[in-house]
Design an enzyme around this catalytic site. Structure first.
Site: not given
Ligand code: CAA
Ligand code: NAD
Length: 282
Positions: A140, A119, A152, A190
């Protein structure tokens, strides 16, 4: 290079979902976990979701059988010896990921690509645990994997164009939408999402509002599908804390300091939905 055989490491909520979408897209998949119970639960969950998809007439019974036939369980990393791609989805901890990548590097074929579903952790650092940093990349996925369209793709400092292109093509085959991101703490998703969740926790910690009301404000006021505290429980509070630590350490900026209430809950073993208790009880 053509990817046929994939190992997914970690049969938790992310690994299970990644294994499911890879098998549904026609890849042969080994789902690996060091914990037999997690592996059994992960497989059962995939079966349940496929049954639901049949009930909803999104797939038919033979699609379900074919998908399940493409999936097998694995409890040893050694089983990756004939895989073209490994996608790692174990706990968000650099020491654990470095160990897994270091071991994998000695097991998988020369051509194989090693991807991490991290993450927030630096891909460049994970890649440095191997002798093939050009073949290491971040992939991701978002939670829940079968539902969320985004992946991602994170290039480490030494990730080659060939590795990037193979993974981008693979992402297309999974019917997901790839977005290319540079290797900076928290990437894009994130870096933006987790400070919002952390701020929601501070709002409760400082007594500004209750857990339920904070969630209601963001759901009804901003049209978020889940309130930030429900989402934190869904992601896992341990994962949220790890990500905040990565942002805090990576940028050295106090705006990313993890809320003490988040630390307290994680220390108590209140990890959210997966442990039965977080901001809510399950
Ligand atoms: N696994 C698989 N499928 C799931 C699921 C899960 N955990 N949860 C829900 N679904 C499916 C349901 O089966 C349902 O499918 P059907 O059409 O077959 O019924 C569909 O999703 C919609 O579910 P529901 O009707 O039960 O509930 P909903 O409309 O509230 O949607 C949701 C559920 C999609 C999870 C929605 O609440 C949502 O989008 N929440 C926000 C999710 C989010 O922000 N994810 C990103 C987290 S951050 C991240 O992943 C990055 C990180 O590194 C931490
Ligand atoms: P989880 O706790 O649900 O599952 C992790 C699994 O990995 C467990 O089953 C555990 O037994 C297994 N495991 C741990 N060490 C292992 C090892 N050395 N070998 C094999 N298996 C091992 O965690 P999760 O939520 O699925 O998260 C996994 C990864 O995905 C983390 O890096 C996390 O940051 C990332 N991620 C999580 C989310 C999320 O919303 N939870 C979203 C995107 C990415």
């Amino acid at each position: 290079m053509e990817i046929k055989r994939v190992m997914v490491i970690g049969a938790g909520q992310m690994g299970g979902g990644i294994a499911q979408v890879c098998a549904q897209a026609g890849f042969d998949v080994l789902l690996n976990d060091m914990n037999q119970d997690a592996l059994d639960k992960g497989m059962k969950r995939i079966e349940k979701l496929l049954t639901r998809a049949v009930d909803k007439e999104r797939i038919n019974e033979s699609d379900k059988t074919d998908t399940l036939n493409r999936l097998s369980k694995s409890s040893q990393l050694q089983d990756a010896h004939n895989c073209d791609l490994v996608i790692e989805a174990v706990v968000e901890n650099m020491d654990v990921k470095e160990k897994v990548f270091g071991e994998l590097d000695n097991i998988v074929p020369k051509h194989a690509i090693l991807a991490s579903n991290t993450s927030s952790l630096p891909i460049t650092e994970i890649a440095a645990a191997t002798k093939r940093p050009d073949q290491v990349i971040g992939m991701h996925f978002m939670n829940p994997v079968p539902v969320m369209k985004l992946v991602e793709i994170i290039r480490g400092l030494q990730t080659s164009d060939e590795t990037y292109n193979v993974i981008k093509e693979m992402t297309d085959k999974l019917s997901k939408v790839p977005v290319e991101v540079e290797d900076f703490p928290g990437f894009v998703a994130n870096r933006i999402l987790m400070p919002m969740i952390n701020e929601a926790i501070y709002t409760v910690y400082e007594g500004v509002s209750s857990v339920e009301d904070v969630d209601t404000v963001m759901k009804l006021g901003m049209n978020h599908p889940m309130g930030p505290l429900t989402l934190a429980d869904f992601i896992g509070l341990d994962t949220c804390l790890y990500i905040m630590e990565v942002l805090y350490e990576g940028f050295g900026d106090s705006k990313y300091r993890p809320c003490p209430l988040l630390r307290k809950y994680v220390k108590a073993g209140w990890l959210g939905k997966k442990s039965g208790r977080g901001f809510y009880q399950y």
